[in-house]
Structure formats: C-alpha cells, structure tokens
Design a protein around this motif. Structure first.
Motif, PDB file in Angstrom:
ATOM      1  N   PHE A  53     129.717  44.530  68.171  1.00 56.75           N
ATOM      2  CA  PHE A  53     129.993  45.423  66.949  1.00 56.75           C
ATOM      3  C   PHE A  53     131.563  45.460  66.798  1.00 56.75           C
ATOM      4  O   PHE A  53     132.003  45.337  65.794  1.00 56.75           O
ATOM      5  CB  PHE A  53     129.250  46.831  67.021  1.00 56.75           C
ATOM      6  CG  PHE A  53     129.574  47.397  65.451  1.00 56.75           C
ATOM      7  CD1 PHE A  53     129.027  47.254  64.245  1.00 56.75           C
ATOM      8  CD2 PHE A  53     130.622  48.677  65.334  1.00 56.75           C
ATOM      9  CE1 PHE A  53     129.132  47.891  63.400  1.00 56.75           C
ATOM     10  CE2 PHE A  53     130.832  49.353  64.335  1.00 56.75           C
ATOM     11  CZ  PHE A  53     130.371  48.821  62.901  1.00 56.75           C
ATOM     12  N   THR A 190     126.202  47.754  59.903  1.00 55.86           N
ATOM     13  CA  THR A 190     126.925  49.030  60.281  1.00 55.86           C
ATOM     14  C   THR A 190     125.496  50.163  60.617  1.00 55.86           C
ATOM     15  O   THR A 190     125.676  51.074  61.347  1.00 55.86           O
ATOM     16  CB  THR A 190     127.899  49.733  59.226  1.00 55.86           C
ATOM     17  OG1 THR A 190     128.816  48.872  58.693  1.00 55.86           O
ATOM     18  CG2 THR A 190     128.371  51.377  59.630  1.00 55.86           C
ATOM     19  N   PHE A 193     123.877  49.434  63.957  1.00 54.18           N
ATOM     20  CA  PHE A 193     124.816  49.675  64.980  1.00 54.18           C
ATOM     21  C   PHE A 193     124.741  51.392  65.218  1.00 54.18           C
ATOM     22  O   PHE A 193     124.443  51.773  66.336  1.00 54.18           O
ATOM     23  CB  PHE A 193     126.313  49.429  64.654  1.00 54.18           C
ATOM     24  CG  PHE A 193     127.168  50.130  65.772  1.00 54.18           C
ATOM     25  CD1 PHE A 193     127.237  49.646  67.025  1.00 54.18           C
ATOM     26  CD2 PHE A 193     127.866  51.231  65.499  1.00 54.18           C
ATOM     27  CE1 PHE A 193     128.072  50.113  68.147  1.00 54.18           C
ATOM     28  CE2 PHE A 193     128.852  52.094  66.518  1.00 54.18           C
ATOM     29  CZ  PHE A 193     128.773  51.132  67.863  1.00 54.18           C
TER      30      PHE A 193
END
Length: 252
Positions: A53, A190, A193
């Motif tokens: 990430f 996002t 993550f």
C-alpha cells in the motif's frame, strides 16, 4: 475469597483430581509455538500489505505477495522450529549419556552432586540423606534429576513434529486474516488496506489476550503490548514501501 472460588480450589486439589491433572500434558506447553506462529504470521502478511500500500501497488499484487509470503514463511518457520526442538532433544540425549557415564565412573561424585543440589533446596540431615538414597537407587530417576537440576534442561513435552505443526497452523490461520479484505473486489484499495489494518490489530490484541488467560497476566495490558509490537512492525513495513516508492518510483 468467595465461597464458590474456595470450593473450586478445594475440588481442584482433591487427590484424584490432582492425579488426573498431572497425567495430562500442560495446556500451555505448545502455547509459545502458537503465539510465535500467530504473531509472526500476522506481522508477515500485514507487513506485505502495508509495504504494498505504501508503494502504491495494486490489490492483486498485494494479495499475491501476501499469499506467497504466508506459505513460504510459514513453512520456513515450521521447519526452523522443528530443527530447533530436534537439536534440543539431541542435546538432552547427549547429556543423559554423559551423566550415565559419570555414574559408572564416579558414582560417589554424582551422589554428592545430588546431595548438594537438594541441600541448596533446604533439605538437611536424615531427610536429605533419604532423598539422596531414594533418587540414587533408581538409575533413570538419578539421570533425569541431574539433567533437569544440574543442567536446567526441560526433559518432557519436546515434540519437534507437534511444535512444527502448531507453529505452521497458527501462522496460516492468523496470517491469512489481514489478506481477507484483498479477496473482496467490491472494496476500494484504501478500504481494503484499512480493513486489513483493523483485522490485523484485532488479531494482535486477541493473541495477547489469549496469552494472558493462560499465563495469568493482566488481559488488557497483554493485549495492548502485543498490539503495539505488531503495529510497530507493520508501520516499519509501510514506511519502507512508501520510501521505496518515493525513491524509485515503483508502483503498479
């Protein structure tokens, strides 16, 4: 102490209950293997996720790298634990052979070692001599006492295969959890993550809590300490990936 707790303790210390409990291996014997495997599995996969990430990799790349590291590192860790326990058992066998040889050559010297070992525990006079005579009259007990008391070696519960299997299973079960959000295509990168972050944090905290219940430590303190250790490793991986992306422009 309330009456219910006292009754439970009294029941646990009845002769037949004590005898039954001593026959069963300690429930915490393989707990260190499970804790080590679980923490390392979660750290390994979430470190990959964090690094991916931070470097701007796609969810697919993060998932592939995570699964590959999960299997390879889990197997490597299990084999390492197997070899470590096996080496420990071989060392203990060597000490046993050495003590048997010493008893054959210098029995009075070995008897004196037993005497001094138990003298240091507070035995004196006739009681001490009875302890020495009892132990030294049984060759196997004599040797095992020397192994554990003189050399400080654990002689029971050492199973390389069991330790390896426990480590590998814990590594896989806990380690796969941070990867689950990356198997859900409906989530954005996002969201994946931060979902992985939440799951990893929960796993670290639960491992710490489980450890505290067996070792009788403060639950919250143990959970938070394990969470901080895992979070530090994941944060380092994220910063490394982000720095690599900034320096080399990697990303997919």
């Amino acid at each position: 102490m309330n009456d219910r707790r006292r009754e439970a303790l009294e029941h646990e210390h009845r002769p037949e209950v004590i005898e039954q409990r001593l026959r069963v291996p300690s429930r915490g014997r393989n707990l260190p293997d499970a804790i080590l495997g679980g923490i390392d599995g979660c750290v390994t996969t979430f470190a990959v996720v964090s690094g991916a990430f931070g470097a701007g990799f796609s969810a697919t790349v993060a998932l592939v790298l995570g699964v590959a590291n999960l299997l390879a590192d889990g197997f490597s860790m299990a084999i390492s634990n197997f070899e470590a326990i096996k080496a420990q058992r071989e060392h203990i066998d060597g000490v046993r052979r050495s003590e048997n040889h010493h008893i054959d050559i210098v029995p009075e010297g070995e008897r004196e070692e037993i005497r001094q070992i138990f003298q240091r525990k507070g035995f004196t006079g006739e009681t001490l001599e009875r302890v020495v005579e009892t132990i030294c009259s049984d060759r196997k007990l004599w040797v095992e006492t020397m192994v554990s008391e003189e050399h400080g070696l654990q002689t029971e519960g050492l199973s390389p295969l069991r330790s390896a299997l426990v480590t590998f299973t814990a590594f896989l079960v806990v380690g796969v959890m941070p990867l689950l959000p990356y198997a859900m295509p409906g989530l954005g990168i996002t969201q994946q993550f931060f979902s992985s972050l939440a799951i990893a944090g929960l796993m670290f905290f639960l491992i710490g809590m489980g450890k505290s219940l067996v070792y009788h430590q403060p639950v919250l303190k143990s959970g938070l300490r394990t969470l901080l250790i895992g979070g530090a490793a994941a944060g380092l991986a994220f910063l490394t990936g982000h720095l690599a992306q900034a320096l080399f422009g990697v990303g997919m």
